[in-house]
Design an enzyme around this catalytic site. Sequence first.
Site, PDB file in Angstrom:
ATOM      1  N   ASP A 202       0.914  -1.131   0.080  1.00 45.55           N
ATOM      2  CA  ASP A 202       0.128  -0.059  -0.142  1.00 45.55           C
ATOM      3  C   ASP A 202       0.842   1.166  -0.101  1.00 45.55           C
ATOM      4  OD1 ASP A 202      -2.135   1.830   0.434  1.00 45.55           O
ATOM      5  OD2 ASP A 202      -3.403   0.197   1.202  1.00 45.55           O
ATOM      6  N   HIS A 290      -2.964   3.096  -4.530  1.00 50.26           N
ATOM      7  CA  HIS A 290      -2.370   2.829  -3.436  1.00 50.26           C
ATOM      8  C   HIS A 290      -0.885   2.374  -3.569  1.00 50.26           C
ATOM      9  CE1 HIS A 290      -5.909   2.978  -0.316  1.00 50.26           C
ATOM     10  NE2 HIS A 290      -6.448   2.898  -1.654  1.00 50.26           N
ATOM     11  N   GLU A 346      -9.812   2.934  -5.172  1.00 58.05           N
ATOM     12  CA  GLU A 346      -9.617   4.253  -4.826  1.00 58.05           C
ATOM     13  C   GLU A 346      -8.286   4.777  -5.574  1.00 58.05           C
ATOM     14  OE1 GLU A 346     -11.125   4.589  -0.418  1.00 58.05           O
ATOM     15  OE2 GLU A 346      -8.881   3.702  -0.604  1.00 58.05           O
TER      16      GLU A 346
HETATM   17  C1  ACM Z   1     -10.810  -0.167   0.723  1.00 59.84           C
HETATM   18  O1  ACM Z   1     -11.224   0.089   2.027  1.00 59.84           O
HETATM   19  N1  ACM Z   1     -10.371   1.043   0.196  1.00 59.84           N
HETATM   20  C2  ACM Z   1     -10.885  -1.389  -0.001  1.00 59.84           C
END
Ligand code: ACM
Length: 712
Positions: A202, A290, A346
Amino acid sequence: MKPAILKFLLSVILGLSAIIPLYAGNAVSGGSTPEAILPQVAKWIPANGGSLILDPSCSYRLQVKDAASDEAKAFQAYLEACPLALCPADRKPAVINIRIEDKLLKDDREGAYRMTIGRKDVSIRANGYAGAFYAVQSLLQLRASDEEGRIACGRIEDAPRYAHRGLMFDVVRHFRSKAFVLKQLDLMAQLKMNRLHLHLTDNEGWRIALDCAPEMTREGAFGDSWYFHHIMSGKPLRFAQEPADYVSGTVYDDGQTYGGYYSKDDLREIIAYAAARHIEIIPEIELPGHNMALLAVHPEFYCTGEHGVNNVFCIGQEEAFAFFEKVLDEVMALFPSRYMHIGGDEANKSNWKACPLCKERIGKEGLKDELELQSYCIRRIEKFINAHGKKLIGWEEILEGGLSENATVMSWRGTESGVESIRMHHDVIMTPSTCYYLDFAQDAPYKEPIAFNAYLPLEVVYGYEPEEDIIAACGADFDPAILKHLLGVQGNLWAECILEDSHYEYMLYPRAFAIAETGWSPKGSKDYPAFRQKALALARRLTRQGYRCFDLAAEAGHRPEAALPVTHLAVGAKASWRSGNKPAETPALLTDGWLGDYAIRRNPRWKDFGRQEITVDIDLGESKDLHYIGAEFVDYNVRRFCIPEDTEFSVSEDGVHFIPVAIPQVRLHPERQHYTIRTVGGPVNVRARYVRLHFNSGKRKVRGFISEVIIN
Ligand code: ACM
Ligand code: ZN
């Protein structure tokens, strides 16, 4: 009917009803019964009394066709090391007969078992090792539930409701040691959970050492401080070199450098330990977003041209795909899981919009926009994964711009995308943040450690019924066959605010118990009071075993002020609000007489006014003497959900000419962390029909949530 006959029948009924509870009482007093098992077993048929005492003198006899297989040996090793401490039957009289054979049971669900508890022996039958393993887990819980290890005689017929009963650990935001993961696998096995999803990469770190990319852990697994401090300070994370004395699988923290990673050997050990407990480890390598850690080590994968600092790699670059392909190749070879999780959530698309290489890709591939560019990325990676004989799992955003044919979706923002995917015949794992995100505080937030989200008590987690939304969305078109695409359920625990292992456990348990029961026990068998009693007992035992569980017995629960309506002069008054140039809205919740509960987002008691200035107008219907004006706001600095920095109140008799009234401004310490609900307001002494409240979130552009406007 003649009175004499009636009297006779009545006496028989009364007599029977006197006997039945007495008999049932005897059965219970004869040892623990499967009502004590968590997750609840599917079926329990008590015998006519009697019990068996399971003590360390008990032994087992294992009847299998493949005694020399790895699975048989692993099961045997587990039996000998497990807390039953059984010894093979050739040394002591056998009491636990375990027979495992293909097609022994009609129930072909993986994990199904039958167990008969007699006065002298236990007979376990299963089609495969998973079923026998779960029978042993049931037996362990039965024994632990009675101080003398007595178990009531009877028969259990049990099988899981869903194939996927999972948890996700975020080992990135704060690294979790190998020892910690192994310890949780023991408990997951007790709960008959069978999937552990490891979120390995991440923004804040890269937690898997790979031969093909050693630089990623050398330069991307350690930071200059704990991530939590970065949230609070707003400063960017700075990565640091791997310390010379670092031992893989451990958390490194010398006060200046923080982080860690797993070596491949650490992961092999975790995978084998999990497999012996019938748990599959599903690895996740995040893409395309991420990826700050990746971009810190490989800045060449940023989009070219003018771009901001963001966390996506450049979809226009073949080199970036080549990097991920070699990484996935090595990860898939390491993990025996049939799945490869690639994140997909995201992704900020603004860099792609401005990047010449991304634009070129969009043109060359005939894509419409950046959503389709993301979809191109996912499909391309999926082909690569499928070519390795694995299936792709992704967060629900993989639906955007068109979903790959064989992809499995994790529905996380709510349940809508999961329902939509199932209706499109895609496999789905339900992991909705509204019910299954364990980073929410589990009790009144003022008494809880700092949490990344507001409020998710055990009862809400337990109450989630995964099929309800699907059935409701299908309406008259509902075909039960569609439910085969609902693979199961999973709880996710993100770790932004969780520094300590014991805090991580505290957030997991007992809420993971509820997810385990939803994943295992038959539909329609839920009973929260009974579950709560079992959860209390299990948590007590686990505490003795060294786990830290939330103290359910001391649960404070929902906000008491929100349990009953309040009365004040504005209840039922017409309220409207305006923000910037947007048309006025009339949110009834501002004057409905109900205060907000601790839950915030997606809670109809709270109105999210974003990072805007807003003006609320209240019409009291007639001129009244006013002594107080105020409104309730969320104040939750960790998420930047804050009370407005500037507040102005004014009043009017005609709704046109307003005169200001002085209200003291609330000034808060900028580093406060805890979530509270605050009233912004104060005494006034005026007569008016109209009240205007103007709120400005201020320079920090924090996000505001308002519930009731209170006027007295
Ligand atoms: C997430 O909580 N962004 C998968
Ligand atoms: Zn680009």
